[in-house]
Design an enzyme around this catalytic site. Structure first.
Site, mmCIF file in Angstrom:
data_model
loop_
_atom_site.group_PDB
_atom_site.id
_atom_site.type_symbol
_atom_site.label_atom_id
_atom_site.label_comp_id
_atom_site.label_asym_id
_atom_site.label_seq_id
_atom_site.Cartn_x
_atom_site.Cartn_y
_atom_site.Cartn_z
ATOM 1 C CD GLU A 136 5.415 -0.320 0.691
ATOM 2 O OE1 GLU A 136 4.709 -0.684 1.729
ATOM 3 O OE2 GLU A 136 4.710 -0.677 -0.688
ATOM 4 C CG HIS A 161 1.518 1.073 4.325
ATOM 5 N ND1 HIS A 161 0.359 0.802 4.570
ATOM 6 C CD2 HIS A 161 1.921 0.508 3.147
ATOM 7 C CE1 HIS A 161 -0.480 0.469 3.532
ATOM 8 N NE2 HIS A 161 0.575 0.270 2.436
#
Ligand code: BES
Ligand code: ZN
Length: 868
Positions: free
Chosen positions: A313, A316
């Site tokens: 994550e 990202h």
């Protein structure tokens, strides 16, 4: 609607473009509703009639209060229409057309319910001292921002967001950005929380959460970014591990991308009801509890999982958030990249975990498995309708995507590759990009043109098997490629694509990695293998393809496997390739079983993990055949040496050996190794009397063996552990074990309990299905239950969510007969739901390939196994 591109994407009209949103929401956590307004600043791009079309799904628009500010005019809609298929609303305002370049403001009031569907703005339940309470949270990717508020919900339509939340004073409110102001109303007992405006970003990355939380906090070394991990009340400690790795990983990526983390803070928060594993909302990453929280002394697999999810994550935050996909066709850029980069970061923090070897058994093997089917799809796949996007969050986008990136990164060298990424991210910061843009940036930054070479890897589905033969008495090497298909040779029509394959090669002579470039169907190389002890193609398993050797080369490799002269990734790669070659009918299964026997001296976790998974898959196909008992003896013999070595406990061993133990002991228990089963029972009883004295890394395997070889009493004991557990990994561990029970009535009861008791959250139902489908008998019962409860399951999950697809996958994964495939096909002809077609096709194809395999090989395998 305007359509563009080959497959007619359905996009919003481009007469206006949103540039800034102000979003006010007031959730009511007692009535489970919310109301609010959105003010959207729009720029006129085309001189059309004054008509505005935007996304909206399920929000009741209060049209009497809705208006547009245009210059000094306040215009109310004169008509409106709803397009249910496209999830849009059009408002017409009459009067003269728009003037290009002018700015307008659209103000819409609306209200909605806070549902339990785990998408849009939804509610999630948590318990405080036996009392049920509710929080509200968001999940917008891919296309559910429109479910929370009216908006222009396409990734390319970036805008800034100013969020304002009104909530009861005792609750906490979080969003992407820090709070800038707060007003309390003593009269109503509520407060209004104002958040700083976000940078330009896509709608799917917006997030807000309202509830009660504790937190731990830290700060990164580079740039001093404050980070917090929000946990349920009184569990702040369980956020420590994620916080510690999270701060280090943010530092890692800051260095790697050469760009500072751009927001003033990064929060991570655990949500009790959460459909995905985690979601990269910019500055406010949401997780399911098991992917974020753990005790300090949690076992290795829990920590690995958390470290990886956090890293994924955080990757990202740059790749996806700073620079976002132009359209969902580029989803793989987000997910493939984050999958690869997540491992890159974890590897740098935990070199002892051999992450890249794990990558080969976890991602490469599964990518190759799925992509060998005709129901696969190219990495770059266009989707027309919003609701078709969910299905693309799959093994191809994630795993094959990551494999293709790893292939390129290793070919260029990781430093060079990073230069390309830096160029790409800088060039498209706060904007959107396509795959072509990435190749272009990499080519420019490294001076090596990669676009042409990568073409077929992302634009074509499938991949080749490389046939490697030594010719002219070993003085030369011939390489040739044919498309690899799961259940047999391709037709000429299916075998048209020629991939540009960079075949890494290694031998006992190798000092540095060498590549042979195969860009034709066949090529011959002056590469002598005559005096080599061994020769390995796709050395390091960097390539997204399979390899088949001529007999002489394979023979040499077998010796190298036995002596462990080649890398673990190469050892496991050979198992993976040869299993697949056999499944496809290119090699008799007996030869593969023979090959597996050469791994008796193996000691590496990842290699055993590949062997174990491969053999389980085969054996489940042979489960009802009379030779199954011999099959078990074969497997037991193969695993017995390592079983003896690894035992139940050893001082000072590596993390990977702890994982190895679980794989080996469970494998032995499934081959009826009484000593292992009895020891697991003994240890379970110890656990029951004192959970704390029990080594955390043994827990999962002991639970599993105990239930697998137990009955009603054992299952009851496990249920009790599940019901009492409050640490997420313990809960999941018990839930996984519960489904492994082998008695038919108990299997059935487990599923009924999971569906009806209210004890298993929707987000976890697939965990039960995965367990109950582990045997042929269990598979039948799981499938029957799924059919029986179909309507209810569609109601619970059927909003185009991937959880339903997962239930379908697990309800069918171990079938291996043509008649079953037919039955399943017939069932889904009359039972439809959004976003499941691809999963159904994949299941059918897999079942039929298994059935063919069984038909082809059962006689010879049965004869071969007689020796055991
Ligand atoms: N962007 C996804 C979350 C997501 C998944 C949104 C599916 C919509 C549909 C996120 O970055 C992600 O990939 N999550 C993974 C976990 C990850 C660590 C592999 C997931 O949810 O499985
Ligand atoms: Zn992701």
């Amino acid at each position: 609607m305007c359509a563009s591109n080959a497959i007619d994407r359905v996009l919003l009209p481009r007469n206006v473009q949103p540039i800034a949103y102000k979003l006010y929401l007031s959730p009511d956590l007692k009535a489970f509703t919310y109301s609010g307004y959105v003010e959207a600043d729009l720029v006129v791009m085309q001189a059309t009639a004054k008509s505005l079309t935007f996304h909206n799904l399920g929000n009741n628009l209060e049209l009497d209060k809705t208006y547009m500010l245009y210059n000094t005019e306040k215009l109310y809609p004169v008509s409106d229409s709803v397009n249910h298929d496209e999830e849009t609303v059009t408002l017409n305002f009459g009067g003269n057309p728009f003037v290009v370049g002018e700015q307008i403001k659209l103000v819409i009031y609306f209200n909605n319910t806070l549902g339990t569907s785990m998408c849009g703005f939804y509610r999630s339940k948590y318990m405080v001292g036996g009392e049920e309470r509710w929080m509200a949270t968001t999940q917008f990717e891919p296309v559910d921002a429109r479910r929370a508020f009216p908006c222009w919900d396409e990734p390319a339509l970036k805008a800034t967001f100013e969020v304002i939340l009104n909530l009861p004073s005792h609750l906490l409110a979080l969003s992407n950005m820090p709070v800038v102001g707060e007003e309390k109303s003593l009269k109503t007992g509520t407060k209004t929380v104002y958040f700083q405006t976000t940078p330009r970003m896509s709608t799917y990355l917006l997030a807000f959460v309202v509830g009660e939380f504790d937190y731990v906090e830290g700060v990164t070394t580079k740039g001093g970014v404050p980070m917090r991990v929000y946990t349920p009340l009184n569990q702040a400690d369980r956020g420590c591990f994620a916080l510690e790795v999270g701060t280090k990983i943010l530092d890692f990526f800051t260095d790697y991308f050469g760009i500072a983390y751009p927001l003033p803070k990064l929060d991570m928060i655990a949500i009790p009801d959460f459909a995905a594993g985690a979601m990269e909302n910019w500055g406010l990453v949401t997780y399911r509890e098991a992917a974020l929280l753990c005790d300090r002394d949690a076992n290795v697999s829990t920590k690995m999982r958390i470290a990886y999810v956090v890293a994924h994550e955080e990757a990202h935050q740059w790749f996806g958030n700073i620079c976002s996909p132009e359209w969902w066709r580029e989803l793989w850029l987000n997910e493939g990249f984050a999958t690869w980069a997540g491992d890159l970061a974890v590897n740098s923090l935990f070199p002892e975990w051999s992450i890249w070897t794990q990558f080969c058994s976890a991602y490469l093997s599964s990518a190759l498995r799925l992509d060998s089917m005709l129901s696969s799809h190219p990495i770059e796949v266009d989707v027309a309708r919003s609701r078709d996007i969910d299905e693309i969050f799959d093994t191809i986008s994630y795993n094959k995507g990551a494999c293709v990136i790893r292939m390129l990164a290793s070919y260029l060298g990781e430093k060079e590759f990073a230069k390309g990424l830096n160029c790409y991210l800088k060039r498209h910061s706060y904007g959107n990009a396509t795959t072509a843009d990435l190749w272009k940036a990499i080519s420019e930054a490294t001076g090596r043109p990669v676009g042409e070479m990568m073409r077929n890897w992302t634009l074509q589905m499938g991949y080749p098997v490389i046939h490697v033969e030594s010719i002219e008495e070993g003085s030369k090497l011939r390489l040739s490629q044919t498309r690899f298909l799961a259940d047999g040779l391709p037709t000429a029509e299916q075998d048209k694509v020629v991939w540009d394959v960079k075949v890494s090669v290694a031998s006992d002579r190798t000092r540095e990695m060498e590549y042979l470039s195969l860009s034709e169907k066949t090529a011959t190389f002056d590469y002598s293998t005559r005096d080599l002890t061994w020769f390995k193609a796709n050395a390091g398993q960097y390539g997204t393809f399979r390899v088949r050797y001529s007999a002489d080369l394979l023979k040499k490799l077998v010796v190298a496997i036995k002596k462990k002269q080649i890398l673990p990734e190469d050892r496991l790669g050979i198992v993976s390739d040869y299993m697949a070659l056999s499944r496809a009918g290119l090699i008799p299964l007996t030869e593969v079983l023979e090959l597996c026997s050469s791994y008796e001296e193996e000691t590496d976790y990842n290699v055993w993990s590949e062997l174990s998974a491969g053999l389980s898959a085969v054996m489940s196909i042979w489960e009802s055949h009379p030779c199954y008992a011999n099959f078990k003896r074969y497997k037991r013999q193969l695993f017995s040496k390592i079983g003896g070595r690894i035992g139940w406990e050893r001082e000072g061993e590596s993390d990977l050996d702890k994982l190895l133990r679980s794989v080996v002991l469970f494998a032995l228990s499934t081959c009826d190794d009484e000593a292992v089963i009895n020891e697991a029972r003994r240890r379970f009883e110890l656990y029951q009397s004192n959970p704390n004295s029990f080594p955390a890394d043994l827990r999962d395997v002991v639970f599993r063996i105990y239930v697998y070889h137990g009955g009603a009493k054992e299952q009851e004991a496990m249920k009790e552990i599940y019901n009492r557990a409050d640490v997420p990994d313990l809960k999941i561990s018990a839930l996984q074990a519960l489904g492994l029970v082998q008695d038919a009535t108990l299997i059935k009861n487990t599923i009924v309990w999971a569906l009806n008791s209210g004890k298993v959250r929707n987000q976890d139902l697939h965990v039960v299905f995965y367990g109950t489908s582990n045997s042929q008998k269990g598979q039948e019962i799981t499938w029957d239950s799924m059919k029986e409860h179909w309507d209810e399951l569609v109601k619970r999950f059927g909003t185009g969510q991937f959880l339903l697809s997962r239930l379908i996958e697990y309800s069918t994964r171990n079938f291996s007969s043509f008649s079953k495939a037919e039955e399943i096909e017939r069932f889904f002809l009359t039972h439809k739901a959004n976003g499941i077609d691809r999963t159904v096709s994949q299941s059918l194809e897999k079942i039929r390939a298994s059935a063919s395999w069984f038909k082809r090989d059962s006689v010879s395998v049965s004869a071969w196994l007689n020796r055991f």
